[in-house]
Design a protein around this motif. Structure first.
Motif, short mmCIF file in Angstrom:
data_model
loop_
_atom_site.label_atom_id
_atom_site.label_comp_id
_atom_site.label_asym_id
_atom_site.label_seq_id
_atom_site.Cartn_x
_atom_site.Cartn_y
_atom_site.Cartn_z
N ALA A 235 -52.29 -25.68 107.91
CA ALA A 235 -53.51 -25.42 107.14
C ALA A 235 -53.22 -24.50 105.96
O ALA A 235 -53.67 -24.75 104.83
CB ALA A 235 -54.57 -24.81 108.05
N ALA A 236 -52.44 -23.44 106.20
CA ALA A 236 -52.15 -22.48 105.13
C ALA A 236 -51.32 -23.12 104.02
O ALA A 236 -51.65 -22.98 102.82
CB ALA A 236 -51.42 -21.27 105.71
N MET A 237 -50.26 -23.83 104.38
CA MET A 237 -49.37 -24.41 103.35
C MET A 237 -50.09 -25.51 102.56
O MET A 237 -49.97 -25.58 101.33
CB MET A 237 -48.10 -24.95 104.00
CG MET A 237 -47.16 -23.85 104.50
SD MET A 237 -45.51 -24.42 104.98
CE MET A 237 -45.86 -25.10 106.58
N THR A 238 -50.84 -26.36 103.24
CA THR A 238 -51.53 -27.45 102.55
C THR A 238 -52.67 -26.93 101.69
O THR A 238 -52.87 -27.39 100.56
CB THR A 238 -52.06 -28.47 103.57
OG1 THR A 238 -51.00 -28.86 104.45
CG2 THR A 238 -52.59 -29.72 102.87
N ALA A 239 -53.43 -25.97 102.21
CA ALA A 239 -54.58 -25.44 101.47
C ALA A 239 -54.13 -24.72 100.20
O ALA A 239 -54.69 -24.93 99.12
CB ALA A 239 -55.38 -24.50 102.36
N VAL A 240 -53.12 -23.86 100.31
CA VAL A 240 -52.66 -23.11 99.14
C VAL A 240 -52.07 -24.06 98.09
O VAL A 240 -52.35 -23.92 96.89
CB VAL A 240 -51.61 -22.06 99.57
CG1 VAL A 240 -50.98 -21.41 98.34
CG2 VAL A 240 -52.26 -21.00 100.43
N SER A 241 -51.29 -25.05 98.53
CA SER A 241 -50.70 -26.01 97.59
C SER A 241 -51.78 -26.81 96.88
O SER A 241 -51.73 -27.01 95.66
CB SER A 241 -49.74 -26.94 98.33
OG SER A 241 -48.71 -26.22 98.96
N THR A 242 -52.77 -27.29 97.64
CA THR A 242 -53.84 -28.10 97.04
C THR A 242 -54.69 -27.28 96.08
O THR A 242 -55.02 -27.75 94.99
CB THR A 242 -54.73 -28.70 98.15
OG1 THR A 242 -53.91 -29.46 99.05
CG2 THR A 242 -55.78 -29.61 97.57
N ALA A 243 -55.05 -26.06 96.47
CA ALA A 243 -55.85 -25.22 95.59
C ALA A 243 -55.09 -24.84 94.32
O ALA A 243 -55.68 -24.62 93.27
CB ALA A 243 -56.31 -23.97 96.34
N LEU A 244 -53.75 -24.77 94.40
CA LEU A 244 -52.95 -24.34 93.25
C LEU A 244 -52.80 -25.44 92.21
O LEU A 244 -52.98 -25.20 91.01
CB LEU A 244 -51.56 -23.90 93.74
CG LEU A 244 -50.64 -23.29 92.67
CD1 LEU A 244 -51.21 -21.97 92.15
CD2 LEU A 244 -49.24 -23.09 93.24
N VAL A 245 -52.48 -26.67 92.63
CA VAL A 245 -52.18 -27.73 91.66
C VAL A 245 -53.05 -28.98 91.82
O VAL A 245 -53.07 -29.84 90.94
CB VAL A 245 -50.70 -28.16 91.74
CG1 VAL A 245 -49.79 -26.97 91.49
CG2 VAL A 245 -50.37 -28.83 93.07
N GLY A 246 -53.75 -29.12 92.96
CA GLY A 246 -54.51 -30.33 93.22
C GLY A 246 -53.84 -31.16 94.30
O GLY A 246 -52.72 -30.87 94.73
#
Length: 321
Positions: A235-246
């Motif tokens: 959850a942490a890795m996917t959420a941060v990556s998605t919020a950062l670049v889409g």
């Protein structure tokens, strides 16, 4: 619990993958470097950091998710992660208008979206942990249905927008590595580095968890706690990556599939870093080709989705034979 020693052969796969990524980094930074070198190099380093962080995080998160779900066809994005991001962008534009959306404080928006994505993912993954692996099918179906529902609501909202506001939404929901604020990148780097380190520390227990819940429990593994820890990292890795670049839905599928093919072992101590290196290399080489060689700016995410989609279909068709 006592660590279970599993025989393994030492392969130079990780040094080789690191070398491939290093060559890509040198090409990305040094190709056609002229003019105000220091300024251009600074911009390239920021973009390179985003490419490496997002690629590595999505690759490692997908390996953890596939181990727990017991399927190499699934990624965190397939079960609704990306749809929630698209819905959030659409909701903001509908509520604030295109101009209001573009004037939102970037840091507040990044932190809010990250928090919402993590909370939603943990709530969904909690269905899996409630009754162990018996709820796996329900969790996956709930995620897929939730994704369809959110995409439907997002499309409904987009139909109410004027053309300029609709263009703002379209730009926001496609992954982009341009103009990433350095303060957001610093926060993302810290979170993703910690999550990646914890994922590697979890590797030996993930080897046991991959044997299935009942077998893992019989071997003394606290399966529920291990699954909770792994899903929190996903959850942490996917959420941060998605919020950062889409969202880049199929990048994880590409990285995890290639990692399992080249690793030569099922041990997560090798597969996890291999997926991270491959995910980073895909984005670095892809951005280098499009940006440096083809002078294109926004086609990388589309190409990754296209290649990942073909791989997904190939894996599905191969399993049906």
């Amino acid at each position: 619990m006592a660590e279970i020693a599993i025989p393994t052969r030492r392969l130079p796969v990780l040094p080789l993958l690191a070398g491939v990524l290093l060559v890509g980094v040198v090409l990305f930074l040094g190709w056609n470097l002229s003019g105000p070198v220091a300024y251009i190099l600074h911009l390239r380093v920021v973009k390179l950091a985003a490419l490496v962080l997002v690629g590595a995080a999505i690759g490692m998160a997908t390996v953890l998710f596939q181990t727990l779900t017991g399927s190499r066809l699934l990624t965190p994005g397939i079960v609704g992660f990306d749809a929630l991001f698209v819905f959030l962008q659409t909701l903001l534009v509908v509520a604030l208008g295109g101009l209001g959306y573009t004037t939102l404080p970037p840091m507040a928006k990044f932190l809010t979206e990250t928090g919402i994505l993590i909370a939603a993912a943990l709530m969904l993954f909690g269905l899996l942990l409630k009754n162990g692996a018996r709820d796996m099918t329900r969790m996956i179906l709930a995620g897929v249905i939730l994704g369809v529902l959110l995409r439907g609501l997002a499309e409904l909202g987009q139909r109410t927008l004027d053309p300029s506001a609709f263009a703002v939404v379209q730009q926001a929901v496609f992954a982009s590595f341009t103009s990433i604020p350095k303060d957001q990148l610093a926060i993302a780097a810290a979170v993703l580095a910690i999550a990646a380190g914890l994922a590697v520390r979890l590797a030996s227990r993930m080897d046991v968890a991959a044997l299935g819940e009942q077998t893992a429990r019989s071997l003394g593994l606290n399966y529920r706690r291990t699954a909770l820890q792994a899903l929190a990292l996903v959850a942490a890795m996917t959420a941060v990556s998605t919020a950062l670049v889409g969202p880049i839905t199929f990048l994880g599928l590409l990285a995890a599939s290639l990692a399992h093919q080249v690793a030569g072992t099922h041990r997560h101590a090798v597969v996890l870093p291999a997926a991270g290196l491959i995910g980073a290399a895909i984005l670095v080489y892809g951005q280098f080709v499009f940006e440096r060689l083809l002078a294109m700016q926004s086609s990388l995410a589309l190409l990754v989705e296209f290649a990942g989609g073909l791989l997904f279909l190939a894996l599905v068709l191969r399993r049906q034979r």
